[in-house]
Scaffold this motif. Structure first.
Motif, mmCIF file in Angstrom:
data_model
loop_
_atom_site.group_PDB
_atom_site.id
_atom_site.type_symbol
_atom_site.label_atom_id
_atom_site.label_comp_id
_atom_site.label_asym_id
_atom_site.label_seq_id
_atom_site.Cartn_x
_atom_site.Cartn_y
_atom_site.Cartn_z
ATOM 1 N N ILE A 94 108.159 135.783 2.776
ATOM 2 C CA ILE A 94 107.028 136.120 3.511
ATOM 3 C C ILE A 94 106.192 136.925 2.724
ATOM 4 C CG2 ILE A 94 106.129 137.222 5.581
ATOM 5 C CD1 ILE A 94 108.517 136.589 6.884
ATOM 6 N N TRP A 95 105.106 136.572 2.320
ATOM 7 C CA TRP A 95 104.165 137.410 1.405
ATOM 8 C C TRP A 95 103.135 138.385 2.141
ATOM 9 C CZ3 TRP A 95 105.313 137.639 -3.811
ATOM 10 C CH2 TRP A 95 105.935 136.691 -4.335
ATOM 11 N N GLY A 96 102.847 138.167 3.477
ATOM 12 C CA GLY A 96 101.553 138.658 3.846
ATOM 13 C C GLY A 96 102.035 139.926 4.814
ATOM 14 N N ALA A 97 102.872 140.571 4.846
ATOM 15 C CA ALA A 97 103.221 141.692 5.885
ATOM 16 C C ALA A 97 102.826 143.123 4.987
ATOM 17 C CB ALA A 97 104.759 141.725 6.125
ATOM 18 N N GLY A 98 102.594 143.912 5.886
ATOM 19 C CA GLY A 98 102.357 145.282 5.515
ATOM 20 C C GLY A 98 103.682 146.497 5.544
ATOM 21 N N VAL A 116 106.894 143.248 -0.055
ATOM 22 C CA VAL A 116 106.865 144.316 -0.686
ATOM 23 C C VAL A 116 106.402 144.332 -2.227
ATOM 24 C CG1 VAL A 116 109.454 143.848 -1.451
ATOM 25 C CG2 VAL A 116 108.827 146.414 -1.357
ATOM 26 N N ILE A 117 106.483 143.150 -2.902
ATOM 27 C CA ILE A 117 106.267 143.001 -4.192
ATOM 28 C C ILE A 117 104.646 142.948 -4.118
ATOM 29 C CG2 ILE A 117 106.305 141.665 -6.173
ATOM 30 C CD1 ILE A 117 109.040 143.155 -5.309
ATOM 31 N N SER A 118 104.099 142.067 -3.306
ATOM 32 C CA SER A 118 102.762 142.139 -3.208
ATOM 33 C C SER A 118 101.992 143.380 -2.798
ATOM 34 C CB SER A 118 102.354 140.925 -2.154
ATOM 35 O OG SER A 118 102.781 141.289 -0.877
#
Length: 438
Positions: free
Chosen positions: A69-73, A97-99
């Motif tokens: 998952i890439w879109g979480a804050g 966490v990377i993004s």
């Protein structure tokens, strides 16, 4: 009748057979598999075990990473998205966490407005070392190699342009002294003067001259303190600086250890054995805590500079031993040939001995460089925020507390890219030198 038959029938074929392809078992993928993976019972067993091990690891890792998952804050939000998309108990990577924090992992606390400066400095470094790594390039590019350290310093730390220019002026003065002394003076006096003149200029004249020029023309970039460096920027600066500085120092130490002069030989041996007998982490603590006790009161010795010096001295001791092995591997006839040609010591080393010794030592030297670059993560123990230190800080935040694998996989991947590139260049250089030797 038998004699007539013997005279009319040829005993040797006088026509060529049409060309035929080799057996399928001896070409292509089947041949490669038989030669490399299934050449014997032991190789077959090891191949099957390796396939099972790789499958065991990848069968769990690949789905976990692919479903990421890439879109979480935050980690909590990432888990909520996971529960909505996948059945309960599904393992999913939280690449968010990377993004969210990739800039921090790469640049540390570097000012956001200057994020362009470290990549440009790295590009300048890569262009500057190209004439050294690939000898087919035009030699006039070596001027950029000479100017690159001062330009890189200006890009990374900023300040007025006059600071790097006055440092470069010291190098120019040393070069003038060297060229003048080679024609008129003794080699030893010339060498000492070449070292002392730039040092005295930098100690007493460079800073006041740069300050005066800055008053007249304050051209430059915003200044960045060393404490703001972090992440991969910190690791790359320390690693590449120590790599570039340790190689020539290690070669000199190897020559000193094999020298016939008693004091030079013993000093080199004592230095190498002392450095190699103590872990790098101890030398880093020495750089952090003890070095200031040996400096004049009020001296502000930058911690990053202290770490670079210690890492350079540490790596140089190991490179000295690698190069000494290459020197010892050369036949005695190579030294005798240099003497027969009438070459002095430094000419023999530069033209005959060192090119062959360094060629033999390439794998060990590159292995030392790779280990040094990976050892830059040890600076986390002395309060510097390398990628590992920043990973700990990120995991301690409330948003990402409890996350582990994703950050370390990213860090491992970046380190692998750097180290793999060095390894492949080493293999390419060995093959190129082997072809040129033939």
């Amino acid at each position: 009748m038998s004699d007539t038959h013997a005279q009319t029938v040829a005993q040797v074929r006088d026509t060529m057979l049409p060309p035929a392809p080799p057996p399928r078992r001896e070409t292509g993928a089947i041949h490669w598999l038989r030669e490399n993976l299934f050449s014997g019972w032991l190789n077959i067993v090891l191949t099957i075990l390796a396939i099972w091990l790789v499958w065991t690891v990848l069968s769990g890792f690949v789905p976990w990473a692919w479903r990421g998952i890439w879109g979480a804050g935050s980690l909590t939000e990432c888990r909520q998205i996971r529960d909505q998309l996948y059945p309960a108990g599904t393992s999913v990577a939280c690449w968010s966490v990377i993004s969210e924090r990739w800039q921090q992992l790469i640049f540390g606390f570097y000012p956001p407005g200057g994020y362009w400066r470290p990549p440009v400095a790295l590009a300048v470094f890569l262009v500057a070392v190209l004439p050294i790594l690939f000898t087919d390039l035009p030699r006039r590019l070596l001027w950029l190699t000479v100017a690159a350290p001062f330009l890189i310093f200006f890009l990374l730390w900023g300040g007025t342009i006059w600071g790097p220019l006055t440092m470069a002026l010291g190098v120019v003065l040393g070069g003038v002294v060297w060229l003048t002394g080679r024609r008129t003076g003794s080699p030893l006096v010339t060498l000492v003067a070449t070292i002392l003149v730039p040092l005295l200029f930098w100690m007493f004249l460079a800073k006041p001259l740069a300050a005066e020029l800055a008053q007249l023309a304050p051209w430059g970039l915003p200044r960045v303190a060393s404490k703001d460096f972090g992440g991969f920027t910190l690791s790359v600066v320390i690693g590449l600086s120590a790599i570039c500085l340790s190689l020539p120092l290690g070669v000199l130490l190897a020559l000193g250890r094999r020298s016939d002069m008693f004091f030079i030989s013993k000093i080199a041996i004592a230095y190498i054995e002392l450095i190699r007998g103590v872990p790098l982490i101890v030398w880093l603590f020495t750089a952090q805590l003890l070095l200031n006790y040996f400096l004049p009161r009020g001296t502000n010795f930058d911690l990053m500079l202290r770490v670079i010096i210690m890492a350079t001295l540490f790596a140089a001791a190991y490179i000295a031993e690698v190069v000494r092995g290459g020197l010892a591997a050369l036949p005695k006839g190579q030294y005798e040939a240099a003497d027969a040609l009438g070459l002095d010591y430094w000419q023999a080393m530069r033209l005959i001995v060192l090119p062959q010794a360094l060629k033999i030592s390439i794998p060990g030297i590159v292995n030392t460089f790779i280990g040094l670059f990976k050892d830059t993560t040890l600076v986390a123990f002395i309060g510097m925020y390398d990628p590992i230190g920043l990973a700990t800080a990120i995991r301690a935040s409330t948003d990402w507390q409890g996350i582990y694998w994703e950050i370390y996989v990213f860090i491992a991947l970046v380190f692998f890219i750097f180290c793999f590139a060095m390894s492949r260049y080493s293999i390419w250089l060995e093959r190129r030198l082997e072809r040129s030797h033939r």
